[in-house]
Design an enzyme around this catalytic site. Structure first.
Site, PDB file in Angstrom:
ATOM      1  N   GLU A 122      27.120  59.582  62.447  1.00  0.00           N
ATOM      2  CA  GLU A 122      27.768  58.340  62.033  1.00  0.00           C
ATOM      3  C   GLU A 122      29.069  58.119  62.805  1.00  0.00           C
ATOM      4  OE1 GLU A 122      28.882  55.830  58.007  1.00  0.00           O
ATOM      5  OE2 GLU A 122      28.634  57.995  57.871  1.00  0.00           O
ATOM      6  N   ALA A 133      36.149  56.510  55.708  1.00  0.00           N
ATOM      7  CA  ALA A 133      36.488  57.887  55.357  1.00  0.00           C
ATOM      8  C   ALA A 133      36.400  58.849  56.535  1.00  0.00           C
ATOM      9  CB  ALA A 133      35.584  58.368  54.225  1.00  0.00           C
ATOM     10  N   HIS A 134      36.311  58.321  57.755  1.00  0.00           N
ATOM     11  CA  HIS A 134      36.314  59.176  58.946  1.00  0.00           C
ATOM     12  C   HIS A 134      37.754  59.450  59.374  1.00  0.00           C
ATOM     13  CE1 HIS A 134      31.937  58.725  60.093  1.00  0.00           C
ATOM     14  NE2 HIS A 134      32.071  57.831  59.137  1.00  0.00           N
ATOM     15  N   HIS A 188      30.712  50.614  61.284  1.00  0.00           N
ATOM     16  CA  HIS A 188      32.135  50.988  61.367  1.00  0.00           C
ATOM     17  C   HIS A 188      32.746  50.277  62.573  1.00  0.00           C
ATOM     18  CE1 HIS A 188      32.614  53.977  58.174  1.00  0.00           C
ATOM     19  NE2 HIS A 188      31.351  54.293  58.405  1.00  0.00           N
ATOM     20  N   HIS A 209      25.081  50.624  56.871  1.00  0.00           N
ATOM     21  CA  HIS A 209      25.557  50.061  55.593  1.00  0.00           C
ATOM     22  C   HIS A 209      26.203  48.684  55.775  1.00  0.00           C
ATOM     23  CE1 HIS A 209      29.281  52.012  56.861  1.00  0.00           C
ATOM     24  NE2 HIS A 209      28.924  53.193  56.424  1.00  0.00           N
ATOM     25  N   GLY A 242      26.425  49.508  42.963  1.00  0.00           N
ATOM     26  CA  GLY A 242      27.297  48.727  42.116  1.00  0.00           C
ATOM     27  C   GLY A 242      28.757  48.814  42.487  1.00  0.00           C
ATOM     28  N   HIS A 244      29.766  49.566  46.315  1.00  0.00           N
ATOM     29  CA  HIS A 244      29.931  49.198  47.723  1.00  0.00           C
ATOM     30  C   HIS A 244      29.717  47.716  47.986  1.00  0.00           C
ATOM     31  CE1 HIS A 244      29.804  53.517  48.535  1.00  0.00           C
ATOM     32  NE2 HIS A 244      30.224  53.247  49.764  1.00  0.00           N
ATOM     33  N   ASP A 267      24.113  57.026  51.255  1.00  0.00           N
ATOM     34  CA  ASP A 267      25.417  57.401  51.803  1.00  0.00           C
ATOM     35  C   ASP A 267      26.048  58.474  50.913  1.00  0.00           C
ATOM     36  OD1 ASP A 267      27.418  57.350  53.731  1.00  0.00           O
ATOM     37  OD2 ASP A 267      28.508  55.699  52.827  1.00  0.00           O
TER      38      ASP A 267
END
Length: 378
Positions: A122, A133-134, A188, A209, A242, A244, A267
């Site tokens: 990812e 969150a990277h 991203h 996503h 519910g 994201h 995910d």
């Protein structure tokens, strides 16, 4: 050995019918309507659906796929199997070059065992502005040379890479990935509409996503969401937890892309199945509160604690999908993304006996992988 499942409501992309199916040597050999022609195991009128296929999963049960402890990775796969995911691709967050190489080598072993369906990088070729969150300090420009080394180390098991197409070197890396048989995904990303289209033209065929970690839809600046939704070559990933994505936006994406271009994903991260507390995703500290995972610093959503059975159930109840369409987005479409639709993803003669037995409330009551019960119907 031969096993017949009887008194079942069998769900396929074509519809739902009362019937039975026979399994021999791990494969489906017959699918029938009505009463079974001989003795069999009755599932009591419950739904039987194909095993779920999760193409974006970071772990669970306290284990993360890049952690280096393969037993913890096995625990994660086992947890998701109990929730109906019979095929899992391991996703890796951004790390140093050496750590990604080590992770690729380790996970290739689990792919060789048949425990995982492949490896998904990812990161690290993603936008600092949309890194989620990277670890932003570990992000870098897409490098065909580095990625070629990762593919080599993965010994044929690297199946997907997420790339922000606006970055220098991105289009060349997308082209290299596709030439190596690796799925290129846009995600991203802070790309504009035209930059996203350029990524698709270079060969990207998945939206990582959709909606999350990319600019929102705009009527003058449509951004990557419009490009990815509108292009028939692109399959969109959706996280239906519910948190994201609002159900209205899920419905919008599903209505535009249809079940043939929509793939549910979890995910999921290491906290999945364990509850609230403090965890780590890659190098980032994460706190789970009320089932929602967020970075300790900054508060960005950090993966999910979702399992595919919950995503499936929500897709029917909250999004309004029919059972056949929910089966397609949870099983068949992601199987097609992986190039495995001839073997998994639907209930059909000749395919693997990867099955989930579900109650009227769409709760998992039994799971089968390759003709062997993971959890027997109760």
């Amino acid at each position: 050995m031969s096993l017949t499942l009887a008194d079942a409501r069998i769900v396929t992309p074509a519809g739902v019918h009362e019937g039975w199916l026979t399994i021999e040597d791990g494969r489906i050999t017959h699918v029938g309507h009505g009463s079974a022609p001989g003795p069999g195991l009755s599932v009591g009128g419950k739904h039987v659906v194909p095993g779920f296929v999760d193409i974006h999963n970071h772990g669970g049960a306290g284990g993360s796929f890049p952690a280096g402890e393969l037993d913890r990775a096995r625990d994660a796969v086992a947890l998701h199997r109990r929730h109906g995911t019979t095929t899992t691709m391991a996703s890796l967050v951004t790390e140093t070059p050496d750590n990604l190489l080590r992770a690729a080598s380790a996970l290739a072993e689990l792919c060789d065992e048949g425990l995982l369906a492949g490896i998904h990088f990812e990161g690290p070729y993603i936008s600092r502005a949309r890194c989620g969150a990277h670890d932003p300090e570990l992000l870098r420009e897409p490098s065909p040379q580095e990625f070629a080394e990762l593919v080599k180390t993965g010994r044929g098991h690297v199946r997907m890479v997420t790339i922000a197409p606006e970055l220098p070197g991105a289009l060349d890396t997308i082209r290299l990935a596709v030439s190596e048989g690796v799925i290129a995904a846009v995600g991203h990303s802070d790309a504009g509409y035209d930059q996203a289209i350029a990524g698709i033209e270079a060969g990207a065929s998945v939206a990582t996503h959709l909606y999350n970690a990319m600019p929102p839809l705009g009527h003058r600046a449509p951004g990557p969401i419009a490009a990815l939704l509108d292009d028939e070559r692109v399959t969109i990933e959706l996280i239906n937890d519910g948190v994201h994505v609002h159900p209205a936006m899920l419905r919008l994406a599903y209505e535009v892309a249809g079940p043939g271009r929509t793939a549910l994903i979890t995910d999921a991260m290491s906290a999945t199945g364990l509850g609230d507390g403090d965890y780590v995703l890659g190098s980032m500290a994460v706190r789970v509160d009320g089932g929602v995972a967020r970075l300790v610093e900054g508060g960005s959503i950090a993966g999910s604690t979702l399992t595919m059975d919950v995503a499936f159930r929500r897709s029917v109840r909250e999004v309004g999908m029919s059972l056949p369409d929910a089966v397609q987005v949870a099983s068949l479409t992601p199987a097609r993304v992986l190039g495995l639709a001839d073997r998994i993803g639907s209930i059909a003669v000749g395919k693997a006996a990867d099955l989930v037995v579900m109650s009227d409330a769409l709760e998992v009551t039994g799971v089968m992988k390759d003709g062997v019960w993971v959890t027997e119907p109760g």
